[in-house]
Design a protein around this motif. Structure first.
Motif: not given
Length: 301
Positions: A262-272
């Protein structure tokens, strides 16, 4: 004591003995006194206040701070930051800093202890809260619906065939984590979905001490013979930490276990691979809060 003594204490001036200063403060607190400071039209500063424990959640705080700075600058505000604890430990110093910086309004980020928040309100300035509600001292608040977020997560996972869902994150970490956890349990109950013993890892604290959090995850892996099909994590930072430790332990993500945050922050979107998450509209919350403060200060039409 004299009116002049009271005035000097409440304005934070020197020359008053500690016992007398404490007597005046205590009387003012018992009487519910607040300084009624009307922000002047020339005041163009805002103050961002959060609890020290949330400031230690460096990634989430830094992201919110970046968004706040951006929207404040767009409204031609300068920004100062402060820890909520300063209004308890050094109220006169905190008040002095607010006044010297020409602060016209305060935005609080994350939940703050109710007693601390009451002290903060005594500064007499407009306050808008982001991410937490206050019941003894209600103020204008912008926050996500965490129970609805949990409901959407559970039903989205069930629609994709998941039947064994776990939860990772301490409900004691924040009001948001608590609401997400109890929303998760309620949604599972209403859907007739049993939560298995051992599938709730409720001692994980994101961003406070990553080494301790990682060790806690490893202890859970040692104690549990099997894992749920998917973990609903209290926020994205915790989900990314969990993914890292799981992979290190030989558990493949998402092949062996899936994660959702929950958050939709950049860290999660940069994860692979990129983290599946719930967008709680952080930018919209902060934008609305800054606009509300601007309206409160009557600086903009």
């Amino acid at each position: 004591v004299s009116i002049n003594t009271v005035s000097m204490v409440l304005r934070g001036m020197s020359g008053i003995s500690a016992p007398t200063r404490e007597r005046v403060r205590r009387a003012a607190e018992e009487m519910g006194y607040r300084r009624q400071l009307k922000p002047a039209a020339t005041k163009q500063s805002l103050c961002l206040v959060s609890a020290e424990r949330h400031r230690r959640d460096s990634y989430s705080y830094t992201e919110f701070n970046r968004i706040f700075m951006s929207y404040a600058a767009a409204h031609e505000f300068s920004v100062v930051t402060a820890e909520a604890e300063q209004f308890r430990d050094d109220p006169e110093g905190a008040q002095r800093r607010i006044e010297e910086a020409g602060v016209g309004g305060i935005l609080t980020l994350g939940d703050i202890d109710e007693t601390l928040f009451s002290r903060l309100r005594r500064c007499g300035l407009p306050i808008v809260s982001v991410g937490a509600r206050y019941y003894r001292e209600p103020v204008c608040t912008f926050t996500e619906d965490n129970e609805m977020a949990a409901h959407q997560v559970v039903h989205a996972l069930m629609e994709r065939g998941f039947t064994r869902i776990g939860f990772a994150g301490s409900p004691l970490f924040s009001a948001a984590f608590s609401e997400r956890y109890f929303g998760f349990r309620q949604s599972c109950y209403r859907a007739g979905l049993a939560v298995q013993e051992g599938d709730e890892w409720l001692d994980l604290l994101p961003g406070i001490d990553s080494e301790e959090t990682e060790n806690s995850i490893l202890r859970h892996l040692e104690q549990n013979k099997s894992l749920p099909e998917v973990f609903f994590c209290g926020n994205d930072l915790l989900a990314v930490t969990l993914a890292k430790v799981l992979r290190r332990a030989g558990v493949r993500v998402p092949e062996d276990i899936s994660l959702i945050g929950v958050d939709f922050n950049q860290l999660g979107q940069l994860a692979e691979p990129r983290l599946t998450t719930v967008d709680i509209g952080c930018s919209r919350q902060v934008e609305a809060a800054v606009e509300q403060l601007a309206d409160d200060l009557t600086l903009f039409q």
